[in-house]
Design an enzyme around this catalytic site. Structure first.
Site, PDB file in Angstrom:
ATOM      1  N   ARG A  59      78.198  90.090  45.848  1.00 27.83           N
ATOM      2  CA  ARG A  59      76.882  89.478  45.573  1.00 27.83           C
ATOM      3  C   ARG A  59      76.478  89.679  44.110  1.00 27.83           C
ATOM      4  O   ARG A  59      75.591  89.013  43.597  1.00 27.83           O
ATOM      5  CB  ARG A  59      75.840  90.030  46.553  1.00 27.83           C
ATOM      6  CG  ARG A  59      74.573  89.248  46.579  1.00 27.83           C
ATOM      7  CD  ARG A  59      73.804  89.243  47.923  1.00 27.83           C
ATOM      8  NE  ARG A  59      74.072  90.317  48.829  1.00 27.83           N
ATOM      9  CZ  ARG A  59      73.477  91.508  48.811  1.00 27.83           C
ATOM     10  NH1 ARG A  59      72.563  91.775  47.921  1.00 27.83           N
ATOM     11  NH2 ARG A  59      73.782  92.433  49.710  1.00 27.83           N
ATOM     12  N   TYR A 112      63.391  66.079  41.589  1.00 32.34           N
ATOM     13  CA  TYR A 112      64.215  65.901  42.793  1.00 32.34           C
ATOM     14  C   TYR A 112      63.409  66.394  44.005  1.00 32.34           C
ATOM     15  O   TYR A 112      62.671  67.386  43.905  1.00 32.34           O
ATOM     16  CB  TYR A 112      65.525  66.684  42.605  1.00 32.34           C
ATOM     17  CG  TYR A 112      66.272  66.909  43.892  1.00 32.34           C
ATOM     18  CD1 TYR A 112      66.671  65.838  44.683  1.00 32.34           C
ATOM     19  CD2 TYR A 112      66.561  68.200  44.333  1.00 32.34           C
ATOM     20  CE1 TYR A 112      67.335  66.055  45.872  1.00 32.34           C
ATOM     21  CE2 TYR A 112      67.234  68.417  45.518  1.00 32.34           C
ATOM     22  CZ  TYR A 112      67.621  67.337  46.285  1.00 32.34           C
ATOM     23  OH  TYR A 112      68.266  67.551  47.472  1.00 32.34           O
ATOM     24  N   ASP A 184      66.516  71.037  33.931  1.00 32.03           N
ATOM     25  CA  ASP A 184      67.561  70.705  34.906  1.00 32.03           C
ATOM     26  C   ASP A 184      68.439  69.633  34.260  1.00 32.03           C
ATOM     27  O   ASP A 184      68.001  68.485  34.086  1.00 32.03           O
ATOM     28  CB  ASP A 184      66.918  70.218  36.212  1.00 32.03           C
ATOM     29  CG  ASP A 184      67.951  69.960  37.299  1.00 32.03           C
ATOM     30  OD1 ASP A 184      69.085  69.563  36.961  1.00 32.03           O
ATOM     31  OD2 ASP A 184      67.621  70.119  38.487  1.00 32.03           O
ATOM     32  N   LYS A 209      77.330  68.180  41.600  1.00 34.34           N
ATOM     33  CA  LYS A 209      77.403  66.789  41.116  1.00 34.34           C
ATOM     34  C   LYS A 209      78.555  66.627  40.119  1.00 34.34           C
ATOM     35  O   LYS A 209      79.688  66.859  40.470  1.00 34.34           O
ATOM     36  CB  LYS A 209      76.048  66.398  40.518  1.00 34.34           C
ATOM     37  CG  LYS A 209      74.834  66.867  41.331  1.00 34.34           C
ATOM     38  CD  LYS A 209      74.832  66.384  42.762  1.00 34.34           C
ATOM     39  CE  LYS A 209      73.559  66.852  43.455  1.00 34.34           C
ATOM     40  NZ  LYS A 209      73.640  66.807  44.901  1.00 34.34           N
TER      41      LYS A 209
HETATM   42  C1  4LM Z   1      70.433  64.008  45.346  1.00 29.77           C
HETATM   43  N1  4LM Z   1      70.274  66.196  44.398  1.00 29.77           N
HETATM   44  O1  4LM Z   1      69.623  63.638  44.486  1.00 29.77           O
HETATM   45  P1  4LM Z   1      72.123  71.038  45.396  1.00 29.77           P
HETATM   46  N2  4LM Z   1      68.670  69.243  40.760  1.00 29.77           N
HETATM   47  C2  4LM Z   1      68.854  67.901  40.791  1.00 29.77           C
HETATM   48  C3  4LM Z   1      69.401  67.289  41.912  1.00 29.77           C
HETATM   49  O2  4LM Z   1      69.593  65.971  41.899  1.00 29.77           O
HETATM   50  C4  4LM Z   1      69.745  68.085  43.029  1.00 29.77           C
HETATM   51  C5  4LM Z   1      69.527  69.470  42.967  1.00 29.77           C
HETATM   52  C6  4LM Z   1      69.003  70.014  41.816  1.00 29.77           C
HETATM   53  C7  4LM Z   1      70.658  65.459  45.487  1.00 29.77           C
HETATM   54  C8  4LM Z   1      71.133  66.034  46.630  1.00 29.77           C
HETATM   55  C9  4LM Z   1      71.196  65.407  47.954  1.00 29.77           C
HETATM   56  C10 4LM Z   1      68.447  67.085  39.603  1.00 29.77           C
HETATM   57  C11 4LM Z   1      70.274  67.478  44.235  1.00 29.77           C
HETATM   58  C12 4LM Z   1      69.901  70.387  44.108  1.00 29.77           C
HETATM   59  O3  4LM Z   1      72.157  69.848  46.285  1.00 29.77           O
HETATM   60  O4  4LM Z   1      71.388  72.187  46.009  1.00 29.77           O
HETATM   61  O5  4LM Z   1      73.454  71.418  44.827  1.00 29.77           O
HETATM   62  O6  4LM Z   1      71.269  70.588  44.091  1.00 29.77           O
HETATM   63  O7  4LM Z   1      71.062  63.197  46.033  1.00 29.77           O
END
Ligand code: 4LM
Length: 395
Positions: A59, A112, A184, A209
């Site tokens: 961890r 998001y 972000d 992503k």
């Molecule tokens: C989506 N997005 O948009 P995890 N920051 C941004 C994001 O687009 C996302 C996250 C954080 C999408 C997920 C289903 C700008 C996620 C969160 O999904 O927890 O890896 O990231 O389609």
């Protein structure tokens, strides 16, 4: 390997790993161990107290995640990084570490969906106030800063409407007022945009992503000053979220990052060709894309991004009904949330990724009901355009 002055692609392949050390493995080994042995009780105590370097427990880190952290910190131009089990884990772990009860956080209008939910439901539980400000207008930030404001958090380009925030202008104001800034950078990746070089203190990523790039893992990352990253690891990650990345997923992200530059260039080539097609199509009534001259974020994006990325938001005639017809007719684009994969993906934010906002909140936060989001992938651009054309013909 001494590679401080090497180019982005070279560093994304080599930084932090010497294949001549150890057994000569070209690819970094994957350490699958939850815990680490101490030579003596004294060594164990010294490692726990931080007097002795060395691994303790999964961890708190692992050589495979540590390599990914070193590589991401280097590519983003930061001092240190902490990787997490998802992008959501990165945002929550950072903010749990650097915010206190009673603080106020300023965020952009659009976030998001799950980040928005965390801000409003999660941080609210800890008596942390979140204030939305139109950060595309830096003057609006000046007037919004209050006595309890501690920091600024935003996405640029933002999910899902591609709002572009001027990172340098916002960071300059924040710094002058003693506030930190967290960006972000998921949509852009460090290949296209490096917020720390533009004045930001922290960068967060959904490495699920583009960094991973193949739709086969969930991961996140936080990049920032070493002292704060130590606190993020030793408190935010260890005690608050426990959102630890597995070594196998760290290995997959390392593999993905090796091709980040070539993938991003191809993503951008395809997205530019798709936008050129959509801009001439009579059924398309609106396009948001940082590389489209009629998009509001175009000028700032030209300044701060190497290229405009491959995410876009469009509206077609007939609003959501028209968009639904188009989405259901797609054959090459896959109907799915997420983004940044080899496969082109299409989704409807109001009913999917941004359904955590109420209808009224979406209106307030500039997410229109008819918006269709496209993540342009790595297929042949002619096939993507043909697919969009046949789907738009059904609208
Ligand atoms: C989506 N997005 O948009 P995890 N920051 C941004 C994001 O687009 C996302 C996250 C954080 C999408 C997920 C289903 C700008 C996620 C969160 O999904 O927890 O890896 O990231 O389609």
């Amino acid at each position: 390997m001494e590679n401080g002055k090497k180019g982005f692609s070279t560093r994304s392949i080599h930084h932090g790993y010497d294949p001549y050390a150890g057994v000569g493995s070209l690819t970094p080994p994957v350490y699958m161990s939850s815990t680490f042995a101490f030579p003596t009780v004294e060594d164990g105590g010294a490692r726990f107290s931080g007097e002795q370097a060395g691994y303790v427990y999964g961890r708190l880190g692992n050589p495979t995640t540590a390599l990914l952290e070193a590589r991401l910190a280097d590519l983003e131009g930061g001092e240190a990084a902490v990787v997490t089990s998802s992008g959501q884990g990165a945002t929550t772990t950072l903010l749990y570490t650097i915010l206190e009860s009673g603080d106020e956080l300023i965020v952009d209008q659009t976030l998001y969906g799950c980040t928005y939910a965390f801000m409003h439901r999660g941080l609210a539980k800890m008596n942390i106030r979140v204030k939305h400000v139109d950060l595309t207008d830096p003057v609006a930030l000046v007037g919004a800063i209050g006595p309890n404001t501690r920091g600024i958090f935003f996405e640029t380009p933002a999910n899902p409407n591609l709002r572009v925030v001027d990172i340098e202008a916002i960071c300059r104001i924040a710094k002058a007022r003693g506030l930190w800034t967290a960006v972000d950078n998921t949509y852009a990746t460090p290949y296209l945009q490096r917020p720390i070089e533009l004045g930001a203190d922290y960068v967060v990523h959904s490495a699920t992503k583009y960094l991973g790039g193949h739709g086969d893992l969930l991961a996140g990352a936080i990049i920032g000053p070493r002292d704060v990253m130590n606190e993020v690891r030793n408190f935010g990650l260890k005690d608050m979220t426990g959102a630890v990345l597995s070594s196998q997923d760290a290995h997959l992200v390392l593999r993905g990052i090796k091709t980040l530059a070539v993938r991003m260039d191809r993503h951008c080539d395809n997205a530019e060709a798709v936008v050129a097609f959509l801009a001439t199509h009579p059924k398309v009534v609106h396009i948001d894309y940082p590389g489209y001259a009629k998009s509001v974020g175009y000028c700032v994006a030209q300044r701060q991004m190497k290229r405009p990325g491959a995410m876009m938001a469009i509206e077609v005639v007939g609003g959501f009904e028209g968009g639904k017809r188009m989405l259901n007719a797609l054959e090459v684009f896959i109907r799915a949330v997420s983004l940044g994969d080899c496969e082109s993906l299409a989704q409807h934010p109001a009913s999917m990724t941004h359904s955590f906002y109420t209808k009224e909140e979406r209106e307030l936060h500039l997410i229109s009901e008819g918006l269709v989001r496209l993540s342009v992938g790595l297929e042949d651009k002619e096939d993507l355009i043909a697919d969009l054309k046949q789907a738009l013909d059904r609208v």
